[in-house]
Design a protein around this motif. Structure first.
Motif, short mmCIF file in Angstrom:
data_model
loop_
_atom_site.label_atom_id
_atom_site.label_comp_id
_atom_site.label_asym_id
_atom_site.label_seq_id
_atom_site.Cartn_x
_atom_site.Cartn_y
_atom_site.Cartn_z
N VAL A 101 0.87 -1.17 0.00
CA VAL A 101 0.00 0.00 0.00
C VAL A 101 0.91 1.22 0.00
N ARG A 102 0.64 2.13 -0.91
CA ARG A 102 1.44 3.37 -1.00
C ARG A 102 0.52 4.59 -1.00
N VAL A 103 1.00 5.67 -0.44
CA VAL A 103 0.27 6.93 -0.46
C VAL A 103 0.53 7.60 -1.81
N THR A 104 -0.53 8.06 -2.44
CA THR A 104 -0.42 8.74 -3.73
C THR A 104 -0.03 10.21 -3.52
N PRO A 105 0.34 10.89 -4.58
CA PRO A 105 0.58 12.34 -4.45
C PRO A 105 -0.65 13.08 -3.90
N GLU A 106 -1.85 12.66 -4.30
CA GLU A 106 -3.07 13.27 -3.77
C GLU A 106 -3.20 13.01 -2.27
#
Length: 152
Positions: A101-106
């Protein structure tokens, strides 16, 4: 040595202190929830989840451990965050069956100001009511308790 260090607290006083800690905790969490929701559209659990995802991503099982939620609760929370465009699930580079799971730029765009809000609320509702010495005492006490929990 002060008189507080030489006396033995009663069981009633120990429970009173614990209850006070829980009430302070609940009050700070309620204020955090209000501000994060109002200012950033994030629940406290969503914020906690986003802030606990390292830049290079994390496996859902490890994320569940970090945010102290069940695997199924984390899965539903990640689903919501993914629908909002704040996180993505990707195949793990070292395991074709694994997921990261990765955090997006948004997600980062909403997370960074929310982190500042979190710090502001913690200061206003908790830390600013304590002297530097009291903060040091709490820090040392909590470190001892946490170290004991890690051993148990």
């Amino acid at each position: 040595m002060s008189s507080a260090e030489t006396r033995t607290p009663t069981r009633r006083f120990k429970v009173h202190v614990w209850r006070s800690l829980m009430e302070v905790h609940a009050g700070v969490l309620a204020e955090l929830e209000r501000e994060l929701t109002t200012l950033h559209g994030l629940t406290l659990n969503e914020f906690d989840t986003l802030v606990n995802i390292p830049r290079d991503g994390i496996r859902p099982g490890e994320l569940a451990h970090r945010v102290i939620l069940s695997q199924s609760a984390v899965s539903r929370l990640v689903d919501r965050l993914e629908r909002r465009g704040y996180v993505v699930r990707e195949e793990a580079a070292d395991d074709s069956r694994g997921v990261m799971v990765r955090v997006t730029p948004e997600g980062r765009a909403v997370l960074h100001p929310a982190i500042r809000t979190n710090a502001t609320v913690v200061e206003r509702a908790f830390a600013d009511w304590l002297t530097p010495d009291e903060l040091d005492v709490l820090d040392g006490a909590f470190a001892r308790i946490l170290a004991r929990q890690l051993v148990s």
